[in-house]
Design a protein around this motif. Structure first.
Motif, PDB file in Angstrom:
ATOM      1  N   ALA A 204      20.684  39.642  76.321  1.00 38.36           N
ATOM      2  CA  ALA A 204      19.794  39.951  77.447  1.00 38.36           C
ATOM      3  C   ALA A 204      18.855  38.785  77.691  1.00 38.36           C
ATOM      4  N   ASP A 205      18.934  38.200  78.882  1.00 31.92           N
ATOM      5  CA  ASP A 205      18.002  37.153  79.293  1.00 31.92           C
ATOM      6  C   ASP A 205      16.806  37.790  79.973  1.00 31.92           C
ATOM      7  N   TYR A 206      15.608  37.500  79.486  1.00 27.55           N
ATOM      8  CA  TYR A 206      14.374  38.034  80.062  1.00 27.55           C
ATOM      9  C   TYR A 206      13.800  37.021  81.047  1.00 27.55           C
ATOM     10  N   GLY A 207      13.546  37.462  82.267  1.00 27.90           N
ATOM     11  CA  GLY A 207      13.033  36.570  83.295  1.00 27.90           C
ATOM     12  C   GLY A 207      11.599  36.889  83.674  1.00 27.90           C
ATOM     13  N   VAL A 208      10.841  35.868  84.021  1.00 29.05           N
ATOM     14  CA  VAL A 208       9.450  36.063  84.438  1.00 29.05           C
ATOM     15  C   VAL A 208       9.218  35.336  85.761  1.00 29.05           C
ATOM     16  N   SER A 209       8.421  35.956  86.609  1.00 27.01           N
ATOM     17  CA  SER A 209       8.094  35.410  87.922  1.00 27.01           C
ATOM     18  C   SER A 209       6.631  35.722  88.212  1.00 27.01           C
ATOM     19  N   CYS A 210       6.058  35.033  89.179  1.00 28.55           N
ATOM     20  CA  CYS A 210       4.692  35.380  89.606  1.00 28.55           C
ATOM     21  C   CYS A 210       4.607  35.285  91.121  1.00 28.55           C
ATOM     22  N   ARG A 211       3.574  35.903  91.658  1.00 28.35           N
ATOM     23  CA  ARG A 211       3.375  35.829  93.099  1.00 28.35           C
ATOM     24  C   ARG A 211       3.116  34.377  93.500  1.00 28.35           C
ATOM     25  N   GLU A 212       3.642  33.992  94.637  1.00 29.20           N
ATOM     26  CA  GLU A 212       3.452  32.623  95.095  1.00 29.20           C
ATOM     27  C   GLU A 212       1.982  32.316  95.369  1.00 29.20           C
ATOM     28  N   ASP A 213       1.203  33.329  95.729  1.00 33.65           N
ATOM     29  CA  ASP A 213      -0.222  33.113  95.990  1.00 33.65           C
ATOM     30  C   ASP A 213      -1.088  33.551  94.816  1.00 33.65           C
ATOM     31  N   ALA A 214      -0.473  33.661  93.620  1.00 35.20           N
ATOM     32  CA  ALA A 214      -1.223  34.106  92.442  1.00 35.20           C
ATOM     33  C   ALA A 214      -2.310  33.087  92.092  1.00 35.20           C
ATOM     34  N   PRO A 215      -3.459  33.553  91.603  1.00 32.29           N
ATOM     35  CA  PRO A 215      -4.532  32.644  91.210  1.00 32.29           C
ATOM     36  C   PRO A 215      -4.148  31.849  89.962  1.00 32.29           C
ATOM     37  N   PRO A 216      -4.854  30.735  89.698  1.00 36.09           N
ATOM     38  CA  PRO A 216      -4.505  29.891  88.551  1.00 36.09           C
ATOM     39  C   PRO A 216      -4.394  30.629  87.214  1.00 36.09           C
ATOM     40  N   PRO A 217      -5.256  31.599  86.879  1.00 32.93           N
ATOM     41  CA  PRO A 217      -5.091  32.279  85.585  1.00 32.93           C
ATOM     42  C   PRO A 217      -3.750  32.995  85.451  1.00 32.93           C
ATOM     43  N   ALA A 218      -3.232  33.532  86.551  1.00 34.28           N
ATOM     44  CA  ALA A 218      -1.933  34.206  86.496  1.00 34.28           C
ATOM     45  C   ALA A 218      -0.822  33.189  86.267  1.00 34.28           C
ATOM     46  N   ARG A 219      -0.899  32.061  86.966  1.00 38.05           N
ATOM     47  CA  ARG A 219       0.115  31.018  86.760  1.00 38.05           C
ATOM     48  C   ARG A 219       0.037  30.466  85.334  1.00 38.05           C
ATOM     49  N   ALA A 220      -1.187  30.372  84.803  1.00 39.28           N
ATOM     50  CA  ALA A 220      -1.348  29.903  83.430  1.00 39.28           C
ATOM     51  C   ALA A 220      -0.740  30.896  82.443  1.00 39.28           C
ATOM     52  N   TRP A 221      -0.853  32.193  82.744  1.00 43.45           N
ATOM     53  CA  TRP A 221      -0.281  33.208  81.870  1.00 43.45           C
ATOM     54  C   TRP A 221       1.235  33.081  81.841  1.00 43.45           C
ATOM     55  N   LEU A 222       1.851  32.838  83.005  1.00 42.65           N
ATOM     56  CA  LEU A 222       3.304  32.643  83.046  1.00 42.65           C
ATOM     57  C   LEU A 222       3.693  31.413  82.234  1.00 42.65           C
ATOM     58  N   SER A 223       2.991  30.324  82.442  1.00 45.82           N
ATOM     59  CA  SER A 223       3.325  29.091  81.721  1.00 45.82           C
ATOM     60  C   SER A 223       3.187  29.261  80.217  1.00 45.82           C
ATOM     61  N   ALA A 224       2.195  30.056  79.801  1.00 47.42           N
ATOM     62  CA  ALA A 224       1.967  30.251  78.372  1.00 47.42           C
ATOM     63  C   ALA A 224       3.148  30.939  77.696  1.00 47.42           C
ATOM     64  N   LEU A 225       3.905  31.750  78.449  1.00 44.99           N
ATOM     65  CA  LEU A 225       5.034  32.447  77.854  1.00 44.99           C
ATOM     66  C   LEU A 225       6.096  31.484  77.325  1.00 44.99           C
ATOM     67  N   LEU A 226       6.119  30.278  77.877  1.00 47.12           N
ATOM     68  CA  LEU A 226       7.088  29.271  77.431  1.00 47.12           C
ATOM     69  C   LEU A 226       6.529  28.341  76.371  1.00 47.12           C
ATOM     70  N   SER A 227       5.274  28.525  76.010  1.00 53.42           N
ATOM     71  CA  SER A 227       4.634  27.625  75.045  1.00 53.42           C
ATOM     72  C   SER A 227       5.013  27.976  73.615  1.00 53.42           C
ATOM     73  N   GLY A 228       4.847  26.994  72.726  1.00 59.38           N
ATOM     74  CA  GLY A 228       5.181  27.197  71.325  1.00 59.38           C
ATOM     75  C   GLY A 228       4.488  28.379  70.675  1.00 59.38           C
ATOM     76  N   PRO A 229       3.157  28.512  70.814  1.00 64.70           N
ATOM     77  CA  PRO A 229       2.473  29.637  70.159  1.00 64.70           C
ATOM     78  C   PRO A 229       2.994  31.004  70.601  1.00 64.70           C
ATOM     79  N   VAL A 230       3.231  31.157  71.906  1.00 64.49           N
ATOM     80  CA  VAL A 230       3.720  32.447  72.394  1.00 64.49           C
ATOM     81  C   VAL A 230       5.169  32.673  71.955  1.00 64.49           C
ATOM     82  N   GLN A 231       5.960  31.618  71.966  1.00 57.53           N
ATOM     83  CA  GLN A 231       7.343  31.759  71.506  1.00 57.53           C
ATOM     84  C   GLN A 231       7.400  32.188  70.040  1.00 57.53           C
ATOM     85  N   ARG A 232       6.455  31.721  69.248  1.00 55.20           N
ATOM     86  CA  ARG A 232       6.426  32.136  67.837  1.00 55.20           C
ATOM     87  C   ARG A 232       6.057  33.612  67.713  1.00 55.20           C
TER      88      ARG A 232
END
Length: 242
Positions: A204-232
């Motif tokens: 199962a591949d898990y996908g994540v998306s955000c609203r195109e007009d999402a504020p910076p904290p929401a975009r940062a939350w999406l980006s964090a999902l791909l970061s090392g700490p969150v992956q661990r």
């Protein structure tokens, strides 16, 4: 900034424990809403204020992207299907298909279209035809769709849905994500977690998306999902790297 408002993250129920830990580790204001991914997508389409959508498949966020206003989904983690087995049932990966086909064994799944876990179970049924002629029809006919639908019975607060379903005696074998099965067994150690044989493996591949007009904290939350700490953190809950 986000005006002090929490980031609205809608996520598949199988991510509940992992993303709750991620939210604690990340800090900042975040509101987590969990449920079957197909139902969450419908709620978003009806106007609910999700800013980040983490699904147990790519299809649900891709549908939002195709309708406009959401970014194309990216895979941020992986899971796999397995069997959660009652203590009274004796089976193994090599014997699992015969166990599933046994008329006396009640097979539970989540609900296809509402919950990707159910769709993945139906993929397993299709693959079973290559191993045992007619298996697909038999399994689709006998499968009990016990979770993931709007009217599915709900486990008490704080309980694993799958441990609760099994302890209530609703199924003898439940096909679910490996992460769900691990959490259920932690709550109810008498349950067995049985891997699928190679011929029936379903990832199962898990996908994540955000609203195109999402504020910076929401975009940062999406980006964090791909970061090392969150992956661990995800790996500690049984998820696999994308």
């Amino acid at each position: 900034m986000n005006g002090g408002l929490p980031v609205q993250v809608y996520a598949a129920g199988s991510l509940r424990e992992a993303l709750t830990e991620v939210a604690r580790a990340q800090g900042g204001a975040v509101a987590l809403t969990f449920g079957a991914a197909g139902l969450l997508r419908e709620r978003i389409e009806r106007g609910e204020p999700a800013q980040v959508f983490a699904s147990a498949d790519l299809r649900q966020p891709q549908r939002l992207a195709e309708q406009g206003g959401w970014t194309a989904p990216v895979v941020f983690t992986r899971n796999s299907l397995c069997a959660l087995v009652a203590p009274s049932v004796h089976t193994s990966p090599a014997e699992l298909l015969d166990t599933l086909l046994d008329p006396a064994v009640r097979v539970g799944t989540s609900t296809p279209l509402c919950d990707p876990s159910g769709d993945y179970a139906w993929t397993l049924f299709a693959q079973a035809d290559a191993v045992h002629d007619g298996a697909r029809a038999q399994l689709e006919a006998k499968a009990l769709q016990l979770t993931g639908a709007p009217d599915s019975p709900k486990a008490p607060d704080g309980r694993s849905t799958y441990a609760w379903v099994m302890q209530q005696g609703h199924a003898d074998v439940f096909l679910t994500y490996r992460t769900n099965a691990i959490a259920a067994r932690a709550e109810c150690p008498s349950l067995q977690v049985v891997a699928l044989p190679e011929a029936l493996h379903v990832g199962a591949d898990y996908g994540v998306s955000c609203r195109e007009d999402a504020p910076p904290p929401a975009r940062a939350w999406l980006s964090a999902l791909l970061s090392g700490p969150v992956q661990r953190i995800l790996a500690s809950h049984g998820f696999e790297k994308p």
